[in-house]
Design an enzyme around this catalytic site. Structure first.
Site, mmCIF file in Angstrom:
data_model
loop_
_atom_site.group_PDB
_atom_site.id
_atom_site.type_symbol
_atom_site.label_atom_id
_atom_site.label_comp_id
_atom_site.label_asym_id
_atom_site.label_seq_id
_atom_site.Cartn_x
_atom_site.Cartn_y
_atom_site.Cartn_z
ATOM 1 N N GLY A 40 -37.198 -28.249 45.242
ATOM 2 C CA GLY A 40 -36.112 -27.599 45.757
ATOM 3 C C GLY A 40 -36.097 -27.002 46.979
ATOM 4 O O GLY A 40 -37.442 -26.914 47.616
ATOM 5 N N SER A 41 -35.203 -27.508 47.536
ATOM 6 C CA SER A 41 -35.256 -26.810 48.682
ATOM 7 C C SER A 41 -35.283 -25.295 48.740
ATOM 8 O O SER A 41 -35.371 -24.330 48.115
ATOM 9 C CB SER A 41 -33.933 -27.416 50.141
ATOM 10 O OG SER A 41 -34.884 -28.161 50.543
ATOM 11 N N GLY A 42 -35.540 -24.429 49.691
ATOM 12 C CA GLY A 42 -35.620 -23.524 49.752
ATOM 13 C C GLY A 42 -37.093 -22.347 50.148
ATOM 14 O O GLY A 42 -36.921 -20.804 49.953
ATOM 15 N N HIS A 43 -37.995 -23.711 49.883
ATOM 16 C CA HIS A 43 -39.653 -22.985 50.474
ATOM 17 C C HIS A 43 -40.226 -22.815 51.101
ATOM 18 O O HIS A 43 -41.674 -22.726 50.984
ATOM 19 C CB HIS A 43 -40.324 -23.242 48.880
ATOM 20 C CG HIS A 43 -39.868 -22.845 47.524
ATOM 21 N ND1 HIS A 43 -39.216 -22.066 46.816
ATOM 22 C CD2 HIS A 43 -39.360 -24.094 46.210
ATOM 23 C CE1 HIS A 43 -39.014 -22.377 45.124
ATOM 24 N NE2 HIS A 43 -38.955 -23.502 45.230
ATOM 25 N N LYS A 64 -45.327 -29.602 40.519
ATOM 26 C CA LYS A 64 -45.588 -28.424 40.172
ATOM 27 C C LYS A 64 -44.587 -28.428 38.979
ATOM 28 O O LYS A 64 -43.829 -28.757 38.647
ATOM 29 C CB LYS A 64 -44.491 -27.064 41.056
ATOM 30 C CG LYS A 64 -44.922 -27.072 42.814
ATOM 31 C CD LYS A 64 -43.990 -26.162 43.706
ATOM 32 C CE LYS A 64 -42.754 -26.437 43.472
ATOM 33 N NZ LYS A 64 -42.672 -27.452 44.495
ATOM 34 N N ASP A 114 -39.005 -30.377 37.375
ATOM 35 C CA ASP A 114 -39.482 -31.517 38.319
ATOM 36 C C ASP A 114 -39.943 -32.412 38.079
ATOM 37 O O ASP A 114 -41.027 -33.323 37.800
ATOM 38 C CB ASP A 114 -40.910 -30.499 39.593
ATOM 39 C CG ASP A 114 -40.563 -29.358 40.296
ATOM 40 O OD1 ASP A 114 -39.289 -28.322 39.696
ATOM 41 O OD2 ASP A 114 -40.249 -29.607 41.745
ATOM 42 N N HIS A 153 -38.594 -18.666 42.439
ATOM 43 C CA HIS A 153 -36.409 -19.371 42.617
ATOM 44 C C HIS A 153 -36.013 -18.554 42.068
ATOM 45 O O HIS A 153 -34.909 -17.807 41.578
ATOM 46 C CB HIS A 153 -37.157 -20.270 41.385
ATOM 47 C CG HIS A 153 -37.500 -20.955 41.818
ATOM 48 N ND1 HIS A 153 -39.081 -21.725 40.920
ATOM 49 C CD2 HIS A 153 -37.079 -22.762 42.197
ATOM 50 C CE1 HIS A 153 -38.462 -22.709 41.200
ATOM 51 N NE2 HIS A 153 -38.402 -23.488 42.116
#
Ligand SMILES: Nc1ncnc2c1ncn2[C@@H]1O[C@H](COP(=O)(O)OP(=O)(O)O)[C@@H](O)[C@H]1O
Ligand SMILES: Nc1ncnc2c1ncn2[C@@H]1O[C@H](COP(=O)(O)OP(=O)(O)O)[C@@H](O)[C@H]1O
Ligand SMILES: [Mg+2]
Ligand SMILES: [Mg+2]
Ligand SMILES: [Mg+2]
Ligand SMILES: [Mg+2]
Lengths: 342, 220, 342, 220
Positions: free
Chosen positions: C63-66, C114, C119, C228
């Protein structure tokens, strides 16, 4: 100050407001033992590998809370020493005097001072002390913040993002053997060619104060914020990132002004609490604006390099490039926070 | 008749106490038009002063004030550190070696301190800084002493002038220091440094209020 | 989702929740044009210099945001491609399939995944697609988060900080010519030797959700938080940074366990909204704990390298070093977010 | 008598509508024990489905459902994407080329879809996942069809079983998916995926409620 620590613990990873700076310095010393050493009382971060004799020493400093500035820029090709003050408070002259002495390889020392009354006066006193002991000391003042009206009769503009770029460029030149006068002249040129403007979405909290520096509503932002949370130009409604980036970039561009055909370093900086994904959103809009204006972002720096504790927001800095500036920007650097070519 | 080092120690202790008490208030004033640290900085400084003057309390007035100045320079930082530091360093230099300080000596020392502040900070009157409290206060002290007032009376008058000067900063637009970044938005706020300077004069006047007075003159 | 963007603008530097990932990708493409190129629909970040024939390809995603994970780790000596999903949502198989195809130099491709159900399943589907087209694909699953109880009957532990270190080490090995089996074995070893634990002071806000992921009181923190914002082990009162660092580090140390005499990489990570000065405060306490236990932090990484949007907090990761791991950690790397030796 | 592609389109549109409507609710359920994106993900997916099925609305049921599955796989991400994507891909494969879908065909397709979900996610019953809603529901549909119920009746019954299965997730401790990280703290919360699966069955039953029924049988 015990009232703050014991009564309500702040939402910060600290032990106490009083110990924060020293604890962080010890952490830096542990994590970057290959690059720096830290002296306490007075607090100074000094390059591990002693600069070669005959190299101009580069010293900067300022309040803590702007990490990685300045301590993160001590190392090969950048600063020789940095003096961390209390959070958001200029360091004291004994720190700069000690740093100056420690890094003086006989070729003199250049102080990089951000234009704040406190920083200027403390560095001046330090320079007087150091000169009293026979050192050659020059100072360059950075004052790139276009949010502040410039005037002969006021304290003038604040030193912000250009400071980081200047430390890199002049650090590269000093490493390459520039003498004190040439290094000083280059530093002045870099400052003259650079402009910045910032904004904040939220306030920071100075630990010793224990509460937000400024109140800001959920639908507001502060345009032209200073790096200590000093109020800026204007309190306005929140806008889209593209609009914010355009306001910042266009104000910066028009100030110098940067012209069609200019090559620049485009520096999109995070204020500390803003995640990287958002800085890239801003970088995209900055890039679009520059392309439209025919200004070429020949180099980029995107990240949180001059921060204001946990403040959310960003700043945009442009630095006009010429061959000399580009050469020393590209030169090898090895510090805790910036590294390339080595 | 003369002011003693002990009285000056009393002054510094009173002043440190008021600063500690008013820390949040001063910081709040600074948050409005600066960076919100003036009270914190001054308190850190005067807590250091209390420690550093311990060994020189029995020395001459010059040594006491120079020690105070050095402590401030080395611990306050920001604008306040060099300014108050310079004030006490210069005032101390003016009293070098003196243990009994005459009214005139004290006024000269205060004048020397103020001159140092102006040299260091280059502020003009009405720039909305501590200079706006210090200048009229020290001028008043000098005038009253010249008129023959006791040092207690002169300083009490000076403290009133400092308070007036402090309040007079409210309508001003800041031209020096961090508040100047605000331009017109600085108008309507009281300057924190002028406020801490008023406290300095007020505590001095309190410390000297009980000075046995020499030549009694008409107070007007 | 228009309700969120139009009704109340979030305190974020974005244009809209829907456009955030693409805007950021475009910003990355502009700022790092020398290192990466970005393809859209499906979204993939690919190394600019095509890897030499015969080099094992390294692909990750999530996911984005990391950020900077994973896109910031694409480049020489680390990843060959990264697949950014929606914020906090695993990317889709078409992305990984495209990435796999783009970087397959004939020596096969290793997927770094991960351990999250989404995922794993999306990467599995991608691997099926890629194998269907004749590619050799292996996968390594990272699951280093000691906050989660491990069990055969559950989804098991989450992949967190070790992922970053693994991408660097295995990227170095792939650059040095490791074949797919050797690279896979090294990746599994690194994962087996690494452990992490995190904590949060504040929640993040997923833009599309428009509100905090979890409520947390002013005097509370969440221990064992996921990246998250998934709830962790325990909600407790705030503590001093030293105590927090000791809880995280001791839990990590006891889990492997790391033993007296072990050399480790000590990785103190910021969650996105925590300023660097606080990470150094934590690093200091981590260092003290390790010294006390006789564990040697031979390498350090301090900064925000695997983040959770604007969440404030930190995580501590340890990776046990051996000669092979150290060699490839130290090998040159040149990516947007990690660079040394070049 | 047979289920038409048009009815399945109606299903997908109804389902997309409910997902859009319940987006915040599903996301809230997921925030409690997951990462708070299930509604957002499913909505992104079904908005994509609505676009992607446009050109195949007149094709056979297999094509429609496979297109739906591909759209979900390519747009949802997370756990929901592969699971729902696989569900529709497998169900579509079971209906390959069919435009008139018999009751038995539809039940077989749902079974194939569920089998795909279990293969992909390896969840057992009572792991607190969508499987806990889908399994009893599809078993019930099959039983009712075998008893001779109309497809409308069978699906209406299946939706009830899905709802019961969904509610049955509340007391469970999660063993699969993100909620499993919570261990005992997952107890007491309804699983978001089971909830979206219940909506899937309910909207299917609604879409088929008006199916002209062939052999009428006793409803119990
Ligand atoms: N140039 C100057 N000359 C005299 N006083 C000044 C000057 N600049 C600032 N000051 C005084 O310093 C005060 C602020 O002190 P402080 O908050 O301690 O420093 P900083 O602004 O560095 O945070 C102001 O309120 C003002 O009275
Ligand atoms: N292994 C699994 N098998 C079946 N269903 C699962 C599995 N893991 C998770 N789920 C379902 O997926 C739902 C979560 O989906 P979603 O929120 O879209 O994905 P993510 O957890 O990746 O954010 C859960 O509520 C659960 O019903
Ligand atoms: Mg200050
Ligand atoms: Mg201040
Ligand atoms: Mg998710
Ligand atoms: Mg989810």
């Amino acid at each position: 100050m015990a009232d703050v620590t014991t009564a309500t613990r702040l939402k910060k990873l600290i032990n106490s407001p009083e110990s924060e700076v020293k604890d962080a310095l010890a952490g830096m010393a542990a994590a970057h033992a290959d690059l720096i050493r830290v002296e306490y009382d007075p607090n100074v971060i000094i390059r591990k590998d002693p600069p070669k004799k005959g190299k101009v020493g580069l010293v900067s400093g300022g309040g803590s809370g702007h990490e990685p500035m300045h301590g993160g820029y001590v190392g090969l090709g950048m600063l020789d020493a940095a003096c961390p003050g209390a959070v958001f408070t200029s360091p004291t002259p004994d720190q700069m005097a000690r740093a100056t002495k420690a890094v003086d390889g006989g070729a003199g020392v250049l102080h990089v001072v951000k234009n704040y009354t406190g920083d200027i006066m403390n560095f001046e006193m330090a320079a007087e002390l150091a000169r009293g002991e026979g050192a050659k000391v020059n100072a360059v003042i950075t004052n790139d913040d276009v949010a502040v009206q410039d005037s002969l009769y006021t304290a003038g503009r604040r030193g912000v993002g250009v400071t980081v770029l200047l430390e890199k460029v002049v650090g590269g030149a000093a490493e390459a053997g520039y003498d004190l006068e040439k290094a000083t002249a280059l530093a002045k040129k870099v400052n003259a060619n650079g402009r910045s403007m910032g904004m904040a979405l939220t306030s920071c909290i100075v630990p010793a104060a224990g509460k937000v520096t400024f109140e800001i509503a959920d639908d507001e932002m502060e345009l032209g914020i200073g790096i200590h949370g000093e109020p800026g130009r204007e309190r306005t409604k929140l806008r889209a990132a593209d609009e914010i980036a355009e306001i910042l970039t266009s104000t910066v561009v028009k100030d110098l002004p940067y012209k069609r055909g200019d090559e620049v370093i485009a520096f999109v900086n995070g204020m500390g609490g803003t995640p990287l994904i958002e800085l890239y959103v801003v970088a995209n809009a900055v890039n679009r604006y520059l392309q439209k204006e025919g200004i070429k972002p020949a180099r980029w720096l995107v990240g949180s390099y001059i921060t204001s504790l946990e403040m959310a927001g960003c700043s945009v800095t442009l630095l006009k490039l010429d061959a000399e500036t580009t050469k020393f920007w590209d030169a090898p650097v090895h510090t805790p926070a910036l590294r390339w070519g080595v | 008749m003369a002011v003693t080092t002990a009285q000056l120690v009393d002054w510094l202790e009173r002043y440190a106490g008021v600063i500690a008490e008013q820390k949040q208030y001063l910081t709040g004033l600074d948050a409005a038009i600066g960076d919100g640290d003036h009270g914190i900085n001054m308190d850190r400084g005067f807590q250091t002063v209390l420690v550093k003057i311990e060994p020189v309390k029995n020395k001459d007035a010059g040594t006491l004030l120079k020690t105070t100045g050095m402590a401030l320079v080395g611990s306050v930082g920001g604008a306040g550190g060099p300014l108050y530091g310079t004030f006490f360093l210069r005032a101390g230099a003016a009293l070098d070696g003196k243990s009994d300080v005459s009214r005139e000596d004290l006024v000269s020392a205060l004048e020397a301190g103020l001159k140092g502040v102006v040299e260091r900070g280059k502020a003009n009157l009405k720039d909305k800084t501590m200079v706006d409290a210090l200048t009229p206060a020290i001028a008043r002290a000098k005038a009253r002493v010249q008129e023959g007032a006791s040092i207690g009376e002169a300083l009490s008058s000076a403290a009133e002038a400092a308070e007036t000067g402090m309040k007079g900063t409210i309508p001003l637009k800041a031209l020096k220091g961090r508040a100047s970044y605000l331009g017109d938005r600085s108008i309507g706020h009281q300057d924190p440094g002028a406020t801490s300077s008023y406290y300095m004069l007020r505590t001095l006047s309190e410390a000297l209020a009980e000075v046995p007075q020499g030549a009694k003159t008409a107070t007007s």
